[in-house]
Design a protein around this motif. Structure first.
Motif, short mmCIF file in Angstrom:
data_model
loop_
_atom_site.label_atom_id
_atom_site.label_comp_id
_atom_site.label_asym_id
_atom_site.label_seq_id
_atom_site.Cartn_x
_atom_site.Cartn_y
_atom_site.Cartn_z
N VAL A 127 0.83 -1.21 0.00
CA VAL A 127 0.00 0.00 0.00
C VAL A 127 0.86 1.26 0.00
O VAL A 127 0.55 2.24 -0.66
CB VAL A 127 -0.95 0.01 1.23
N CYS A 128 1.96 1.22 0.74
CA CYS A 128 2.81 2.41 0.93
C CYS A 128 3.86 2.53 -0.17
O CYS A 128 5.04 2.36 0.07
CB CYS A 128 3.47 2.38 2.30
N LYS A 129 3.42 2.82 -1.34
CA LYS A 129 4.33 3.05 -2.47
C LYS A 129 4.39 4.55 -2.70
O LYS A 129 3.50 5.29 -2.28
CB LYS A 129 3.81 2.31 -3.69
N PRO A 130 5.44 5.02 -3.36
CA PRO A 130 5.56 6.46 -3.59
C PRO A 130 4.33 7.09 -4.24
O PRO A 130 4.04 8.26 -4.02
CB PRO A 130 6.78 6.57 -4.51
N SER A 131 3.57 6.31 -5.00
CA SER A 131 2.38 6.87 -5.63
C SER A 131 1.29 7.19 -4.61
O SER A 131 0.37 7.94 -4.89
CB SER A 131 1.83 5.89 -6.68
N ASN A 132 1.39 6.61 -3.43
CA ASN A 132 0.41 6.87 -2.37
C ASN A 132 0.99 7.83 -1.33
O ASN A 132 0.87 7.63 -0.14
CB ASN A 132 0.02 5.56 -1.68
N GLU A 133 1.61 8.90 -1.78
CA GLU A 133 2.32 9.80 -0.89
C GLU A 133 1.43 10.41 0.20
O GLU A 133 1.85 10.60 1.33
CB GLU A 133 2.99 10.91 -1.70
N LYS A 134 0.19 10.71 -0.12
CA LYS A 134 -0.71 11.28 0.88
C LYS A 134 -0.94 10.30 2.03
O LYS A 134 -0.96 10.69 3.19
CB LYS A 134 -2.04 11.69 0.24
N LEU A 135 -1.13 9.03 1.70
CA LEU A 135 -1.30 8.01 2.72
C LEU A 135 -0.04 7.88 3.57
O LEU A 135 -0.11 7.74 4.78
CB LEU A 135 -1.65 6.66 2.08
N LEU A 136 1.12 7.98 2.93
CA LEU A 136 2.38 7.90 3.66
C LEU A 136 2.51 9.05 4.65
O LEU A 136 3.00 8.87 5.76
CB LEU A 136 3.56 7.91 2.69
N ARG A 137 2.08 10.22 4.27
CA ARG A 137 2.13 11.36 5.20
C ARG A 137 1.27 11.09 6.43
O ARG A 137 1.64 11.43 7.54
CB ARG A 137 1.66 12.63 4.50
N GLY A 138 0.11 10.46 6.22
CA GLY A 138 -0.74 10.12 7.36
C GLY A 138 -0.06 9.12 8.28
O GLY A 138 -0.09 9.28 9.50
N PHE A 139 0.56 8.10 7.70
CA PHE A 139 1.30 7.13 8.52
C PHE A 139 2.44 7.81 9.25
O PHE A 139 2.74 7.50 10.39
CB PHE A 139 1.84 5.98 7.66
N TYR A 140 3.11 8.72 8.57
CA TYR A 140 4.22 9.44 9.19
C TYR A 140 3.73 10.24 10.40
O TYR A 140 4.36 10.22 11.46
CB TYR A 140 4.87 10.37 8.17
N MET A 141 2.59 10.90 10.26
CA MET A 141 2.05 11.69 11.37
C MET A 141 1.66 10.79 12.54
O MET A 141 1.90 11.12 13.70
CB MET A 141 0.86 12.52 10.91
N ILE A 142 1.05 9.65 12.24
CA ILE A 142 0.71 8.70 13.29
C ILE A 142 1.98 8.17 13.95
O ILE A 142 2.06 8.04 15.17
CB ILE A 142 -0.15 7.55 12.74
N GLY A 143 2.99 7.88 13.14
CA GLY A 143 4.25 7.37 13.65
C GLY A 143 4.95 8.34 14.58
O GLY A 143 5.63 7.94 15.52
#
Length: 177
Positions: A127-143
C-alpha cells in the motif's frame, strides 16, 4: 506496573545493542538470537511473543531493499494462507489445558504473531508506495506520536471500568489529545 514490561524489554534491547555494536554484524545478530531464545524459554508469554521484534527491526533496516522486493501478490497470498492455517491451529491449541504456561506455548505464540505480522507487513509495503504519498504522510504523522500514545494508553486504559462505547470514545479522544 503491569504495562511497564515493554519499557523493561526495550531497555534490555538497547543495552544489548550498545554492547554488541563493538563486534561484527554477524556476531551481533547471533547475540540477539541467543537473547531471543532465552526470552522464549524464561520470560512471561507476553515478553516471549515480542522477543524477536527488536532483532527483526534491525534486520529489516539493514536489508530494506530485499524486504521491499519480497512484498508482492504471491507473498501476500502465501502469508494469508499461513496466517489462516496457524489461526486454526491456535484455536485447537488453546483448548489444551495447561499448555499456555509452557515454553511450547511461548514458541507457538511467537510463530503465530510473526506470521500475522508478516502478512500485515506485506500489505503495508504494497500500500505504501511512492504513488500513495498522501497516505504515507498520514502514517508518518501517526508514527510521530505512536510511541507516546503507547506509553500513555496502557496506563490510562487500566482506569476504564468497562468497555462502554462512550467511555471508549472518551478514552480515544483523551489519548490522542
Amino acid at each position: 506496573h503491569p504495562f511497564g514490561w515493554y519499557m523493561q524489554s526495550l531497555f534490555i534491547w538497547y543495552i544489548l545493542y550498545y554492547l554488541t555494536t563493538f563486534v561484527s554484524k554477524k556476531l551481533q545478530v547471533a547475540a540477539f538470537l541467543l537473547a531471543c531464545i532465552l526470552m522464549i524459554c524464561f520470560w512471561t508469554p507476553l515478553r516471549a511473543q515480542n522477543s524477536l521484534s527488536f532483532l527483526i527491526g534491525i534486520l529489516f533496516a539493514r536489508n530494506e531493499a530485499k524486504f521491499l522486493s519480497f512484498a508482492n501478490w504471491k507473498s501476500l497470498i502465501v502469508a494469508m494462507i499461513l496466517s489462516a492455517g496457524i489461526f486454526v491451529v491456535r484455536e485447537r491449541v488453546l483448548r489444551i489445558e495447561g499448555f499456555q504456561e509452557t515454553i511450547g506455548w511461548n514458541a507457538f505464540s511467537l510463530v503465530y504473531y510473526m506470521t500475522l505480522a508478516t502478512f500485515f507487513y506485506i500489505i503495508l509495503i504494497m500500500v505504501c508506495k511512492p504513488s500513495n504519498e498522501k497516505l504515507l504522510r498520514g502514517f508518518y504523522m501517526i508514527g510521530l506520536i505512536s510511541y507516546e500514545i503507547y506509553l500513555v494508553h496502557g496506563y490510562t486504559y487500566a482506569y476504564l471500568k468497562s468497555s462502554e462505547l462512550i467511555r471508549m470514545l472518551l478514552f480515544c479522544v483523551v489519548t490522542l489529545a
